[in-house]
Design an enzyme around this catalytic site. Sequence first.
Site, PDB file in Angstrom:
ATOM      1  N   ARG A  87       0.826  -1.106   0.418  1.00  0.00           N
ATOM      2  CA  ARG A  87      -0.495   0.351   0.487  1.00  0.00           C
ATOM      3  C   ARG A  87       1.030   1.570  -0.170  1.00  0.00           C
ATOM      4  NH1 ARG A  87      -1.509   1.117   4.419  1.00  0.00           N
ATOM      5  NH2 ARG A  87      -0.973  -0.985   5.417  1.00  0.00           N
ATOM      6  N   TYR A 129      -1.505  -3.613  -6.812  1.00  0.00           N
ATOM      7  CA  TYR A 129      -1.243  -4.201  -5.476  1.00  0.00           C
ATOM      8  C   TYR A 129      -3.093  -3.940  -4.539  1.00  0.00           C
ATOM      9  CZ  TYR A 129      -0.597  -5.067  -0.112  1.00  0.00           C
ATOM     10  OH  TYR A 129      -0.519  -5.773   0.848  1.00  0.00           O
ATOM     11  N   GLY A 130      -2.574  -5.479  -3.955  1.00  0.00           N
ATOM     12  CA  GLY A 130      -3.930  -5.672  -2.998  1.00  0.00           C
ATOM     13  C   GLY A 130      -4.964  -4.681  -2.447  1.00  0.00           C
ATOM     14  N   GLY A 131      -4.455  -3.937  -1.732  1.00  0.00           N
ATOM     15  CA  GLY A 131      -4.953  -2.818  -0.760  1.00  0.00           C
ATOM     16  C   GLY A 131      -5.413  -1.445  -1.783  1.00  0.00           C
ATOM     17  N   LYS A 150     -10.065  -2.252   1.349  1.00  0.00           N
ATOM     18  CA  LYS A 150      -8.762  -1.192   2.176  1.00  0.00           C
ATOM     19  C   LYS A 150     -10.194   0.671   2.002  1.00  0.00           C
ATOM     20  CE  LYS A 150      -6.323  -3.511   4.290  1.00  0.00           C
ATOM     21  NZ  LYS A 150      -6.402  -4.398   5.829  1.00  0.00           N
ATOM     22  N   HIS A 176     -10.874  -2.898  11.672  1.00  0.00           N
ATOM     23  CA  HIS A 176      -9.546  -3.253  11.292  1.00  0.00           C
ATOM     24  C   HIS A 176      -9.542  -3.860  12.119  1.00  0.00           C
ATOM     25  CE1 HIS A 176      -5.463  -3.457   9.686  1.00  0.00           C
ATOM     26  NE2 HIS A 176      -5.928  -4.432   8.739  1.00  0.00           N
ATOM     27  N   SER A 193      -1.204  -4.069  10.598  1.00  0.00           N
ATOM     28  CA  SER A 193      -1.495  -5.352   9.434  1.00  0.00           C
ATOM     29  C   SER A 193      -0.065  -5.825   9.289  1.00  0.00           C
ATOM     30  CB  SER A 193      -1.044  -4.132   8.163  1.00  0.00           C
ATOM     31  OG  SER A 193      -1.984  -2.644   7.834  1.00  0.00           O
ATOM     32  N   CYS A 200       0.643  -8.290  11.634  1.00  0.00           N
ATOM     33  CA  CYS A 200       1.066  -8.416  13.115  1.00  0.00           C
ATOM     34  C   CYS A 200      -0.099  -9.982  13.459  1.00  0.00           C
ATOM     35  CB  CYS A 200       0.246  -6.802  14.303  1.00  0.00           C
ATOM     36  SG  CYS A 200       1.855  -5.592  13.922  1.00  0.00           S
ATOM     37  N   GLY A 201      -0.070 -10.335  12.291  1.00  0.00           N
ATOM     38  CA  GLY A 201      -1.059 -11.819  13.341  1.00  0.00           C
ATOM     39  C   GLY A 201      -2.869 -12.024  13.135  1.00  0.00           C
ATOM     40  N   ASP A 242      -9.717  -9.832   8.927  1.00  0.00           N
ATOM     41  CA  ASP A 242      -9.100  -8.638   8.412  1.00  0.00           C
ATOM     42  C   ASP A 242      -9.721  -7.222   8.723  1.00  0.00           C
ATOM     43  OD1 ASP A 242      -6.850  -6.590   7.451  1.00  0.00           O
ATOM     44  OD2 ASP A 242      -8.059  -6.574   5.771  1.00  0.00           O
ATOM     45  N   ASN A 250       6.106  -9.096   1.967  1.00  0.00           N
ATOM     46  CA  ASN A 250       4.335  -8.309   1.631  1.00  0.00           C
ATOM     47  C   ASN A 250       3.923  -9.664   0.651  1.00  0.00           C
ATOM     48  OD1 ASN A 250       2.824  -7.246   2.437  1.00  0.00           O
ATOM     49  ND2 ASN A 250       1.777  -6.262   1.267  1.00  0.00           N
ATOM     50  N   ARG A 299       1.799 -12.784  -0.775  1.00  0.00           N
ATOM     51  CA  ARG A 299       0.499 -12.310  -0.505  1.00  0.00           C
ATOM     52  C   ARG A 299       0.106 -14.028  -1.265  1.00  0.00           C
ATOM     53  NH1 ARG A 299      -1.728  -8.675   3.559  1.00  0.00           N
ATOM     54  NH2 ARG A 299      -0.613  -6.873   3.704  1.00  0.00           N
ATOM     55  N   ARG A 336       2.329  -3.982  17.839  1.00  0.00           N
ATOM     56  CA  ARG A 336       3.727  -4.335  18.313  1.00  0.00           C
ATOM     57  C   ARG A 336       5.117  -3.652  18.681  1.00  0.00           C
ATOM     58  NH1 ARG A 336       6.509  -8.212  14.549  1.00  0.00           N
ATOM     59  NH2 ARG A 336       4.841  -8.772  13.251  1.00  0.00           N
ATOM     60  N   GLY A 385      -0.217 -19.956  19.085  1.00  0.00           N
ATOM     61  CA  GLY A 385      -1.344 -20.830  19.735  1.00  0.00           C
ATOM     62  C   GLY A 385      -1.093 -20.668  21.131  1.00  0.00           C
ATOM     63  N   ASP A 386      -0.155 -20.436  22.204  1.00  0.00           N
ATOM     64  CA  ASP A 386      -0.553 -20.391  23.245  1.00  0.00           C
ATOM     65  C   ASP A 386      -1.351 -18.541  23.597  1.00  0.00           C
ATOM     66  OD1 ASP A 386       0.579 -22.208  24.798  1.00  0.00           O
ATOM     67  OD2 ASP A 386       2.189 -21.108  23.853  1.00  0.00           O
ATOM     68  N   ASN A 387      -1.332 -18.131  22.348  1.00  0.00           N
ATOM     69  CA  ASN A 387      -2.531 -16.896  22.046  1.00  0.00           C
ATOM     70  C   ASN A 387      -3.797 -17.301  22.843  1.00  0.00           C
ATOM     71  OD1 ASN A 387      -0.230 -14.801  22.206  1.00  0.00           O
ATOM     72  ND2 ASN A 387      -0.921 -14.940  19.963  1.00  0.00           N
TER      73      ASN A 387
HETATM   74  C1  OXD Z   1      -3.353  -5.165   5.634  1.00  0.00           C
HETATM   75  C2  OXD Z   1      -4.228  -5.942   4.674  1.00  0.00           C
HETATM   76  O1  OXD Z   1      -2.544  -4.379   4.614  1.00  0.00           O
HETATM   77  O2  OXD Z   1      -4.776  -6.702   5.277  1.00  0.00           O
HETATM   78  O3  OXD Z   1      -3.869  -4.449   6.102  1.00  0.00           O
HETATM   79  O4  OXD Z   1      -3.543  -6.162   3.608  1.00  0.00           O
HETATM   80 MN    MN Z   2      -5.267  -5.804   7.078  1.00  0.00          MN
END
Ligand code: OXD
Ligand code: MN
Length: 584
Positions: free
Chosen positions: A71, A199-201, A208, A228, A250, A252-253, A279, A366, A368, A399, A493-495
């Site tokens: 993005r 690009y996707g976003g 988005k 989000h 974005s 961050c898991g 998302d 990045n 995907r 993060r 998984g421990d989350n």
């Molecule tokens: C982002 C996505 O960039 O979900 O947040 O692609």
């Molecule tokens: Mn996102």
Amino acid sequence: MSNTTLQSLENWVKKVAQLTAPEQIVWCTGSESEKKELDDLLLSTGDYIKLNEETHPNCFLHLSDPQDVARVEHLTFICTEEKEDAGPNNHWMNPQKAHVKIDELFEGCMQGRTMYVIPYCMGPIDSPISRCGVEITDSAYVVQNMRLMTRMGTPALKRIESEGHFVKGLHSTGELDPDRRYIMHFPEELTIKSYGSGYGGNALLGKKCHALRIGSYQAKTEGWLAEHMLILGLENPQGETHYIAAAFPSACGKTNLAMLIPPEGYVKDGWKITTIGDDICWMRSGEDGRLWAINPEAGFFGVAPGTAQDTNPNALAMLYQDTIFTNVGLTDDNQPWWEGLDDRVPVQDWKGNPYNPENGPAAHPNSRFTVASKRCPSYSPKAEDAKGVPISAIVFGGRRESLVPLVTQARNWAHGVLMGATVASETTAAATGAVGVVRHDPMAMKPFCGYHFADYWSHWLSFDKKGANLPEVFTVNWFRKDEDGKFMWPGFGDNMRVLEWIVKRVAGRVDAQPSALGDMPKIEDFNLDGLDGFDNEDLTRLLAVNTAGWEDELNNTIEYLQSFGKRVPQELYEELKITQSKLE
Ligand code: OXD
Ligand code: MN
């Protein structure tokens, strides 16, 4: 013959065709034969590389222009009549000027190309929470991604025709020249114009651009929330399910958390996680006062690197079929490969060159995958429910190497809004620019809120009204590090252990330990069973509040809030003062 009974849609498509001069116009129906035709076309033009049909049936690799892989926040504009309405959180351009500027780029840009008209619905076709749009694009790759990410084609067109309105999105890849690239939003016109990126976003306008930037504006006007956030269902051994919505910046898991497989002991005891979305979350108040949520998307556009058997087995399992990969590496037998997947050595990198580790990673950080949600083993049938799911807890995360404890519960809704509004996080590769720099990212919406952040926070606060039965709010941080720079919490998984505590709090099953920042787990209530090499002392360190560090953080937070001027709701300052006084 006209393609739609909706005159305003027919007129708009004609007008765009006059501006862009395509060779032909195709109205997308969403049919299987249409999919096949476009796959074949993309293969013939070299935009798709066919992957190993035996290991990855119906999967394709697309390699972007190397200058077009994320993005572009500096080229993304919110064009409201009043500059103040876009807020300091957005780049602004006067809408008339913006139209002129971007229409100059669109002029004649589809000569020799096909213009695709994609009617789509964000959310289940029959849901009152869903909203529709139409994307016009000259990219077949975008069509194929939209096919996976949204409910597109004839059923969406029918809904649009019966509603009589839709969000307009115009996209062209143009020349893929970063100097001729803009992503422009006109919230007051429910219109998006995006030029110069595939690009996707930037290009899948349902995601988005519509579901967050235009969506957040629509949500403010209509009294709901476009966020989000992932949505997951957590089922306990008694068979009760709580739904949790969680906002993380974005990369961050979010995808990993949404598809989490609990540790062995939990699975044996009958705990289960199901996935609604990874998302985006649209929520509105139900008659019972609770917030009810849908995932407006129908697919996942996830970050590939780091996705592996031990980090996210559910994600890996869904990627062996019917998936589009973008900017990953290739093995010698044409399988997609990315860093962290396994110890095979790829032969080709994301630029299409022979792989040489000296030139950097095989997969772009990045890179995907695009895949339909229904391919995910943990996908919940509730995700298709027109009513949505009732949200029990909202979680904000970032993060942060230091300072932010593993989990904290807000004292009340207003405190929860403050927690969300003051999240800061280290930047990632999902957007162009420096990686690892701490920046404020309120509700993980920094790049996505389509209007002034202060008005957005007021909108959040407005949900606390008579008859409301709002979710509990929490902050989490999986990324705290020790003096040696090692992550203190195992994550993944421990989350589940943190989620379990959250759900127990929501159900009123455990007390909490008050702290200046909010309520934290009592050590004895937090399940550490089976977590080797991690004890109560480690947990205590992860929950520790560094007073001096927090005093600085709060001063910095005040400055940050002040940068949004007079529109910032006083309630946030009041909550902040309460936290400050508790710290003293
Ligand atoms: C982002 C996505 O960039 O979900 O947040 O692609
Ligand atoms: Mn996102």
